[in-house]
Design an enzyme around this catalytic site. Structure first.
Site, PDB file in Angstrom:
ATOM      1  N   ILE A 238      20.959 -53.817 -20.319  1.00 60.33           N
ATOM      2  CA  ILE A 238      21.843 -54.494 -19.566  1.00 60.33           C
ATOM      3  C   ILE A 238      22.320 -53.139 -18.481  1.00 60.33           C
ATOM      4  O   ILE A 238      22.551 -51.909 -19.125  1.00 60.33           O
ATOM      5  CB  ILE A 238      23.085 -54.523 -20.198  1.00 60.33           C
ATOM      6  CG1 ILE A 238      22.807 -55.936 -21.059  1.00 60.33           C
ATOM      7  CG2 ILE A 238      24.375 -54.935 -19.197  1.00 60.33           C
ATOM      8  CD1 ILE A 238      22.553 -57.303 -20.419  1.00 60.33           C
ATOM      9  N   LYS A 239      22.161 -53.373 -17.284  1.00 64.90           N
ATOM     10  CA  LYS A 239      22.734 -52.456 -16.382  1.00 64.90           C
ATOM     11  C   LYS A 239      23.899 -52.860 -15.939  1.00 64.90           C
ATOM     12  O   LYS A 239      24.647 -54.161 -15.576  1.00 64.90           O
ATOM     13  CB  LYS A 239      21.716 -52.548 -14.946  1.00 64.90           C
ATOM     14  CG  LYS A 239      22.423 -51.606 -14.168  1.00 64.90           C
ATOM     15  CD  LYS A 239      21.576 -51.835 -12.729  1.00 64.90           C
ATOM     16  CE  LYS A 239      22.283 -50.832 -11.416  1.00 64.90           C
ATOM     17  NZ  LYS A 239      21.563 -50.963 -10.313  1.00 64.90           N
TER      18      LYS A 239
END
Length: 352
Positions: A238-239
């Protein structure tokens, strides 16, 4: 940089960031990055051997190779912010080979950029650094300006040009978010079928997320829930933007919350705010990488190192930093990326 250099660079924030001990979510409950992360976390999942190989390729590359932490160079701003506005500070990045060279020279784990950039350099660089194809974008030629992520190519095309992973953005909270969730979840399913890893840009966008002069687009509770939706559609990594405040749900008055989200699961400390993001990534089973944000000039190095320290001590997996690196001279960009990587290599910087 040495640990002493990091302490000096943090200045007045050094003690509060490096010595802080969290009293919210215990560090023992987190699944933290490490050399065995793929074996410890992903081997027991539904990910195929090909996906495991792609993840391990990403983890093993560059200066952070084998540490469990990752440093990614993302340059998709040519579409997201217009090429002229993004590359005017350093026009060499109109040429996609300069993007490849920066990622390679800086020892990044991977390079994330557009179909066009990676396709143009595929045969020369696909075997030299892991490719992460950003498969959707917001373009700024529509007038009046609108903000809507749309697909720019197929997952099969990403696989054909040698990608190790695909990346995509969802604007959670936007009118188009339902369509984007469906599109990206289908794309991630196909990417996993083809053996590629998946990275989701979990961004929030809604004018109502600003109230009384405060911007809650980066509130820990709202971004944390965006992360939780992201891992639900099987993003491997996840960014997310680094949280800057909290209480978006309660202040704006939407969704559902519990007061313990703010009193027990988090605090005002930036490490605790970030740890709440990690918790929403299945307690770190899906890695959290925070973004570097826009370039502000002379303060970029200090801000980047500060973000890396917060991410690492919170239980995150690394940084994905672009503009602060490529909007300066090439050598300086390499040095900035290396400084961020040095935070993750520093044994003295541990979980809070």
């Amino acid at each position: 940089m040495t640990y002493d250099d990091i302490v000096s660079l943090l200045g007045a924030d050094a003690e509060s960031l490096l010595q802080y001990q969290s009293k919210t979510i215990p560090k023992e409950q987190l699944h933290v990055p490490g050399p065995d992360f793929v074996d410890r976390i992903f081997v027991q999942t539904n990910r195929s051997p090909q996906v495991l190989r792609s993840l391990q390729q990403l983890f093993n590359h560059g200066r952070l190779g084998g540490s469990g932490y990752i440093s990614i160079l993302p340059i998709d701003q040519g579409l997201e912010h217009t090429a002229g506005a993004s590359f005017a500070p350093n026009p060499i990045y109109f040429d996609p080979e300069s993007i490849m060279k920066l990622a390679v020279e800086a020892g990044c784990n991977g390079v994330a950029t557009t179909f066009g950039n990676l396709a143009m350099m595929s045969r020369k660089y696909a075997h030299k650094i892991p490719f992460i194809v950003k498969i959707n974008h917001n373009e700024l030629l529509t007038y009046p300006t609108k903000y809507n992520q749309i697909m720019f190519g197929s997952v099969e095309e990403a696989w054909n040009l040698g990608a190790t992973a695909v990346g995509a953005t969802i604007y959670f909270g936007s009118e188009e978010s339902s369509r984007q969730i469906i599109e990206v979840s289908e794309a991630f399913e196909r990417a996993h079928q083809l053996g590629m890893a998946t990275i989701l840009w979990c961004y929030t966008r809604n004018n109502a997320f600003k109230k009384d002069g405060v911007d809650y687009h980066t509130a820990a509770d709202i971004t944390g829930q965006a992360n939780h939706v992201g891992v639900t559609i099987q993003a491997d990594i996840i960014k997310q933007k680094l949280p800057t405040n909290n209480g978006g749900f309660t202040t704006i008055g939407f969704s559902k919350s519990d007061k313990r989200m703010y009193t027990e699961l988090s605090s005002d400390n930036p490490i605790d705010l970030c740890r709440y993001q990690v918790a929403n990534c299945y307690m770190g089973r899906a890695g959290l990488i925070n973004s570097g944000g826009e370039s502000k000039g002379e303060s970029d190095l200090q801000e980047s190192v500060r973000t890396a320290v917060i991410n690492k001590r919170a239980g995150g997996m690394g940084l994905i930093l672009g503009r602060k690196a490529f909007q300066r001279e090439f050598k300086e960009g390499v040095e900035l990326l290396n400084a961020v990587q040095d935070v993750y290599l520093a044994q003295e910087i541990t979980l809070a």
